[in-house]
Design a protein around this motif. Structure first.
Motif, mmCIF file in Angstrom:
data_model
loop_
_atom_site.group_PDB
_atom_site.id
_atom_site.type_symbol
_atom_site.label_atom_id
_atom_site.label_comp_id
_atom_site.label_asym_id
_atom_site.label_seq_id
_atom_site.Cartn_x
_atom_site.Cartn_y
_atom_site.Cartn_z
ATOM 1 N N ARG A 67 0.794 -1.229 0.000
ATOM 2 C CA ARG A 67 0.000 0.000 0.000
ATOM 3 C C ARG A 67 0.828 1.281 0.000
ATOM 4 N NH1 ARG A 67 -5.751 -0.745 2.932
ATOM 5 N NH2 ARG A 67 -5.405 -2.848 3.681
ATOM 6 N N VAL A 68 2.056 1.204 0.501
ATOM 7 C CA VAL A 68 2.850 2.435 0.623
ATOM 8 C C VAL A 68 4.145 2.366 -0.198
ATOM 9 C CG1 VAL A 68 4.145 3.904 2.233
ATOM 10 C CG2 VAL A 68 1.893 3.038 2.872
ATOM 11 N N ILE A 69 4.956 1.342 0.033
ATOM 12 C CA ILE A 69 6.312 1.370 -0.527
ATOM 13 C C ILE A 69 6.309 1.197 -2.046
ATOM 14 C CG2 ILE A 69 8.627 0.349 -0.450
ATOM 15 C CD1 ILE A 69 8.075 -0.411 2.471
ATOM 16 N N ARG A 70 5.659 0.149 -2.543
ATOM 17 C CA ARG A 70 5.651 -0.059 -4.008
ATOM 18 C C ARG A 70 5.026 1.112 -4.768
ATOM 19 N NH1 ARG A 70 7.511 -4.919 -5.855
ATOM 20 N NH2 ARG A 70 7.373 -6.665 -4.406
ATOM 21 N N PRO A 71 3.847 1.604 -4.331
ATOM 22 C CA PRO A 71 3.277 2.748 -5.074
ATOM 23 C C PRO A 71 4.203 3.970 -5.064
ATOM 24 C CG PRO A 71 1.608 1.741 -3.665
ATOM 25 C CD PRO A 71 2.906 1.088 -3.318
ATOM 26 N N ALA A 72 4.846 4.235 -3.927
ATOM 27 C CA ALA A 72 5.733 5.399 -3.848
ATOM 28 C C ALA A 72 6.935 5.218 -4.774
ATOM 29 C CB ALA A 72 6.184 5.620 -2.405
ATOM 30 N N LEU A 73 7.503 4.010 -4.799
ATOM 31 C CA LEU A 73 8.646 3.758 -5.684
ATOM 32 C C LEU A 73 8.220 3.864 -7.151
ATOM 33 C CD1 LEU A 73 10.400 0.763 -3.862
ATOM 34 C CD2 LEU A 73 11.165 3.156 -3.951
ATOM 35 N N ALA A 74 7.029 3.357 -7.457
ATOM 36 C CA ALA A 74 6.535 3.437 -8.838
ATOM 37 C C ALA A 74 6.359 4.891 -9.259
ATOM 38 C CB ALA A 74 5.224 2.677 -8.962
ATOM 39 N N ALA A 75 6.041 5.762 -8.283
ATOM 40 C CA ALA A 75 5.864 7.191 -8.580
ATOM 41 C C ALA A 75 7.198 7.943 -8.552
ATOM 42 C CB ALA A 75 4.878 7.808 -7.591
ATOM 43 N N GLY A 76 8.301 7.224 -8.329
ATOM 44 C CA GLY A 76 9.627 7.840 -8.410
ATOM 45 C C GLY A 76 10.130 8.471 -7.130
ATOM 46 N N ALA A 77 9.474 8.220 -6.007
ATOM 47 C CA ALA A 77 9.891 8.836 -4.742
ATOM 48 C C ALA A 77 11.109 8.130 -4.141
ATOM 49 C CB ALA A 77 8.736 8.783 -3.736
ATOM 50 N N VAL A 78 11.767 8.831 -3.220
ATOM 51 C CA VAL A 78 12.776 8.196 -2.377
ATOM 52 C C VAL A 78 12.045 7.756 -1.116
ATOM 53 C CG1 VAL A 78 14.961 8.425 -1.150
ATOM 54 C CG2 VAL A 78 14.569 9.738 -3.252
ATOM 55 N N VAL A 79 11.979 6.448 -0.883
ATOM 56 C CA VAL A 79 11.300 5.912 0.300
ATOM 57 C C VAL A 79 12.342 5.660 1.379
ATOM 58 C CG1 VAL A 79 9.918 4.020 1.237
ATOM 59 C CG2 VAL A 79 9.459 4.881 -1.080
ATOM 60 N N LEU A 80 12.114 6.255 2.556
ATOM 61 C CA LEU A 80 13.026 6.109 3.692
ATOM 62 C C LEU A 80 12.283 5.358 4.784
ATOM 63 C CD1 LEU A 80 14.251 9.830 3.878
ATOM 64 C CD2 LEU A 80 15.400 7.919 2.720
ATOM 65 N N SER A 81 12.752 4.177 5.160
ATOM 66 C CA SER A 81 12.050 3.421 6.201
ATOM 67 C C SER A 81 12.924 3.199 7.425
ATOM 68 C CB SER A 81 11.546 2.076 5.662
ATOM 69 O OG SER A 81 10.712 1.445 6.628
ATOM 70 N N ASP A 82 12.339 3.542 8.581
ATOM 71 C CA ASP A 82 12.957 3.295 9.880
ATOM 72 C C ASP A 82 12.670 1.828 10.212
ATOM 73 O OD1 ASP A 82 13.713 3.262 12.554
ATOM 74 O OD2 ASP A 82 12.780 5.195 13.015
ATOM 75 N N ARG A 83 13.641 0.967 9.945
ATOM 76 C CA ARG A 83 13.559 -0.491 10.020
ATOM 77 C C ARG A 83 12.770 -1.070 8.851
ATOM 78 N NH1 ARG A 83 15.664 -2.265 14.642
ATOM 79 N NH2 ARG A 83 15.514 -1.024 16.541
ATOM 80 N N PHE A 84 13.139 -2.312 8.492
ATOM 81 C CA PHE A 84 12.427 -3.080 7.463
ATOM 82 C C PHE A 84 12.750 -4.556 7.709
ATOM 83 C CE2 PHE A 84 11.926 -4.412 2.846
ATOM 84 C CZ PHE A 84 10.567 -4.191 2.782
ATOM 85 N N ALA A 85 12.713 -5.363 6.655
ATOM 86 C CA ALA A 85 12.824 -6.813 6.807
ATOM 87 C C ALA A 85 14.100 -7.273 7.533
ATOM 88 C CB ALA A 85 12.751 -7.467 5.431
ATOM 89 N N ASP A 86 15.186 -6.508 7.432
ATOM 90 C CA ASP A 86 16.424 -6.911 8.118
ATOM 91 C C ASP A 86 16.253 -6.952 9.630
ATOM 92 O OD1 ASP A 86 17.944 -7.142 5.720
ATOM 93 O OD2 ASP A 86 18.166 -4.958 5.692
ATOM 94 N N SER A 87 15.366 -6.121 10.176
ATOM 95 C CA SER A 87 15.114 -6.181 11.625
ATOM 96 C C SER A 87 14.566 -7.548 12.006
ATOM 97 C CB SER A 87 14.125 -5.091 12.064
ATOM 98 O OG SER A 87 14.787 -3.861 12.295
ATOM 99 N N SER A 88 13.732 -8.115 11.152
ATOM 100 C CA SER A 88 13.195 -9.452 11.452
ATOM 101 C C SER A 88 14.292 -10.510 11.391
ATOM 102 C CB SER A 88 12.077 -9.815 10.474
ATOM 103 O OG SER A 88 10.962 -8.984 10.672
ATOM 104 N N LEU A 89 15.202 -10.391 10.411
ATOM 105 C CA LEU A 89 16.312 -11.350 10.328
ATOM 106 C C LEU A 89 17.114 -11.333 11.617
ATOM 107 C CD1 LEU A 89 17.620 -10.737 6.698
ATOM 108 C CD2 LEU A 89 16.598 -12.852 7.581
#
Ligand code: TYD
Length: 211
Positions: free
Chosen positions: A80-102
């Motif tokens: 809902r957020v990351i893919r649409p933003a990337l498709a629109a050409g934005a720079v997406v900055l996330s405080d933690r992501f899948a690596d936190s789960s690893l």
């Protein structure tokens, strides 16, 4: 498909992720980039509701329940957020992501690296950050920061802030292990010192167009 840039920040509690993300967000906007600043667990209404469940000390899910909640939140966030933003050409900055789960669930809680990596792939549909910045700080210094933050306005949010020192050392080691396994994507930055000093170390590891 036009593709923006996906950057994640990782590290233990109190390493300064949110401070550095705010500085980076401001920097990129000044350069004229469109940015989306988000976080995990969280980033959508559903994922923020899951975050509240995960941080509720009354519920205390075991490791497997925890990882499935995290991955459900992650899937919603990605779609809902990351893919649409990337498709629109934005720079997406996330405080933690899948690596936190690893690191937290896979290594520290002992569910297994490969098991969590497989769940991450399902939840993200294989989407990976272009760059992951690991903020690395001695856990003693990090906890002093985290406690200072919690005793000021921001309030006590993370039940994990109460974990013993061995836990925080294992988290630090886990992120260093991640960087060893994925040297092309993951960059370790020394998080000691004043915010502007740390930010000056982050800029050179950014993709060239964002420096
Ligand atoms: P966060 O708000 O980033 O904590 P902090 O600001 O203290 O670094 O994340 C909340 C907690 O959730 C944090 O202790 C790490 C944990 N967490 C996991 O265990 N696994 C995950 O996949 C994620 C995203 C977070």
């Amino acid at each position: 498909m036009p593709r923006g840039t996906f950057i994640t920040f990782e590290g233990g509690e109190g390493t300064g992720k949110s401070t550095q993300l705010a500085l980076l967000d401001e920097w990129l906007r000044t350069l004229g980039h469109r940015t989306v600043l988000t976080r995990e667990p969280g980033g959508t209404a559903l994922a923020e509701a899951v975050r509240a469940l995960l941080l509720d000390p009354q519920l205390a899910p075991d490791g497997w329940s925890e990882i499935f909640l995290l991955e459900a939140a992650r899937h919603d966030h990605v779609e809902r957020v990351i893919r649409p933003a990337l498709a629109a050409g934005a720079v997406v900055l996330s405080d933690r992501f899948a690596d936190s789960s690893l690191v937290y669930q896979g290594l520290v809680r002992g569910l297994g690296w490969d098991e969590v990596a497989a769940l991450n792939r399902l939840a993200t549909g294989g989407l990976e950050p272009d760059l992951t910045v690991v903020l690395d700080l001695d856990p003693e210094a990090a906890l002093t920061r985290a406690h200072r933050r919690n005793s000021h306005g921001a309030g006590r949010e993370s039940r994990l802030d109460d974990e013993p020192a061995a836990f925080h050392r294992a988290v630090r080691e886990g992120f260093l292990e991640l960087a060893r396994r994925e040297p092309d994507r993951v960059r370790v930055v020394d998080a000691a010192g004043a915010p502007d000093k740390v930010f000056a170390r982050i800029r050179p590891v950014l993709p060239e167009a964002l420096r």
